[in-house]
Design a protein around this motif. Structure first.
Motif, PDB file in Angstrom:
ATOM      1  N   ASP A  63       2.423  -1.989   1.460  1.00 58.19           N
ATOM      2  CA  ASP A  63       1.051  -2.451   1.484  1.00 58.19           C
ATOM      3  C   ASP A  63       0.177  -1.262   1.880  1.00 58.19           C
ATOM      4  N   ALA A 294       0.104  -8.152  -8.773  1.00 58.27           N
ATOM      5  CA  ALA A 294      -1.121  -7.748  -8.086  1.00 58.27           C
ATOM      6  C   ALA A 294      -2.275  -8.436  -8.791  1.00 58.27           C
ATOM      7  N   LEU A 305      -1.277  -9.314  -3.283  1.00 67.28           N
ATOM      8  CA  LEU A 305       0.064  -9.588  -3.775  1.00 67.28           C
ATOM      9  C   LEU A 305       0.228 -11.095  -3.896  1.00 67.28           C
ATOM     10  N   SER A 323      -2.353  -6.743   0.732  1.00 65.97           N
ATOM     11  CA  SER A 323      -3.400  -6.338  -0.192  1.00 65.97           C
ATOM     12  C   SER A 323      -3.366  -4.834  -0.402  1.00 65.97           C
ATOM     13  N   PRO A 326      -3.427  -1.422  -7.200  1.00 62.68           N
ATOM     14  CA  PRO A 326      -2.264  -1.656  -8.075  1.00 62.68           C
ATOM     15  C   PRO A 326      -1.161  -0.624  -7.897  1.00 62.68           C
ATOM     16  N   PHE A 329       1.217  -1.002  -4.466  1.00 58.53           N
ATOM     17  CA  PHE A 329       2.139  -2.098  -4.226  1.00 58.53           C
ATOM     18  C   PHE A 329       3.568  -1.741  -4.613  1.00 58.53           C
TER      19      PHE A 329
END
Length: 366
Positions: A63, A294, A305, A323, A326, A329
């Motif tokens: 994250d 995402a 997520l 959060s 893109p 993640f």
């Protein structure tokens, strides 16, 4: 009691003991400490876990706090839909100035990260990391060459070794340089024979666009005529190679799997995901058949997520408390293991970094 049992029986018992207990058992005696921290024992203890399905219920999720520019990792259990509690994993180098380390890949619960030319192998469960020596000295003229590096990380089952691959893109007339770091040997080697198998001028897309599977590291690469037509990511999916293809203009994506490894004709499409202007990226696969994605659920630029059900084609558990962007993640399986326990604590003078045990408080977010 071990004095009255054959060594083979003691070993079979210890192989079934959880990692957390084995860490404590090192204090029983010098012989037990020597046994538990040996490379042979570490591998033998891990081997039964590798026979479990790849879609286990244990996940580590990355994250990115874009406001503070800090990466965090969390352990979660994918056995139910309750993600209200996460176990935070304090990354050891944050206080050393490493605010953002990019994930190269993970294998068997061992993670490979890098920032600039600093490469780190990290076992988050036993809270230990090591820094790797820098790759081989350059033997070329910088002015005559233009380089772009791509990294990969995988496991070689032939000799039970974890390896980091670095490929350097060169001019269109020459194939990439290939360098491989062996954790068992503790050194880099240049693979001239491997480089000859790659086409000159090959271009690799996205640092995280790789998947480790069947003792090989898989990269995605592109040709100029395809760049504007097709975008895709690669994953390991239940022990098979999987590809997620984003079809322009990014309204849907299709997920394909190679049912028989290495056989092109066995590629089969599992399903199509309607991105519906909300889903921005497929992140990974869950145990229950759902997909981590995402998704943009608010008015800002921040993504969340979320979990997507391909059967109902609906988002489930829209906000899992994670959060970011893109590209920040990741959601991957992890296995509790003793990897790196046999590695010494060293200070790397060349890189100015410390490989060490890290003691951090375990806490749960609310």
């Amino acid at each position: 009691m071990s004095d009255y049992l054959p060594e083979e029986v003691v070993l079979q018992i210890l192989y079934k003991i959880p990692v957390k207990s084995l860490i404590r058992f090192r204090c029983v005696s010098k012989s037990w400490n020597s046994l538990i921290t040996s490379s042979a024992f570490i591998h033998s203890h891990l081997t039964p876990s590798l026979s479990l399905p790849s879609n286990s219920d244990k996940l580590i999720v990355k994250d990115y706090d874009y406001r503070n520019e800090v990466v965090t990792y969390k352990f979660i259990h994918d056995e139910n839909n309750d993600y209200s509690l996460h176990q935070h994993v304090e990354f050891p180098l944050r206080d050393g100035g490493y605010t953002y380390l990019q994930l190269i890949g993970s294998v068997n619960g061992l993670f490979c990260l890098f920032e600039s030319e600093q490469i780190i192998l990290w076992n988050p469960y036993i809270r230990k990391f090591i820094t790797l020596p820098k790759p081989l000295p350059k033997t070329y003229r910088p002015i005559a060459w233009t380089y772009s590096y791509r990294y990969g990380f995988g496991f070689d089952p032939r000799n039970n070794d974890y390896k980091v691959v670095r490929m350097s893109e060169r001019s269109k007339a020459k194939p990439p340089l290939v360098e491989v770091y062996s954790l068992k040997e503790g050194s880099w080697r240049r693979k001239t024979s491997a480089a000859t198998l790659l086409k000159p001028g090959i271009a690799f897309e996205g640092q995280s666009a790789m998947a480790a599977l069947n003792g090989a590291v898989h990269f995605r690469h592109c040709q100029s005529k395809l760049r504007e037509k097709l975008e895709f990511d690669i994953f390991g999916f239940r022990g098979s190679l999987s590809v997620v293809c984003y079809e322009p203009p990014h309204r849907s994506c299709s997920i394909w799997v190679m049912k028989k490894y290495g056989v092109v004709k066995t590629w089969s499409k599992l399903f199509t995901v309607d991105l519906c202007g909300v889903i921005k990226r497929v992140i990974g696969f869950r145990k229950n058949g759902h997909i981590f994605v995402a998704a943009k659920l608010g008015l800002g630029d921040e993504l969340n997520l979320s979990s997507y059900d391909p059967e109902s084609q609906q988002l489930k558990n829209k906000k899992l408390g994670i959060s970011g962007w893109p590209s920040s993640f990741c959601a991957d399986n992890y296995v509790k293991n003793l990897i790196l326990l046999d590695k010494p604590v060293l200070f790397d003078k060349a890189n100015g970094a410390l490989s060490q045990w890290v003691v951090s408080r375990k806490r749960k977010s609310r």
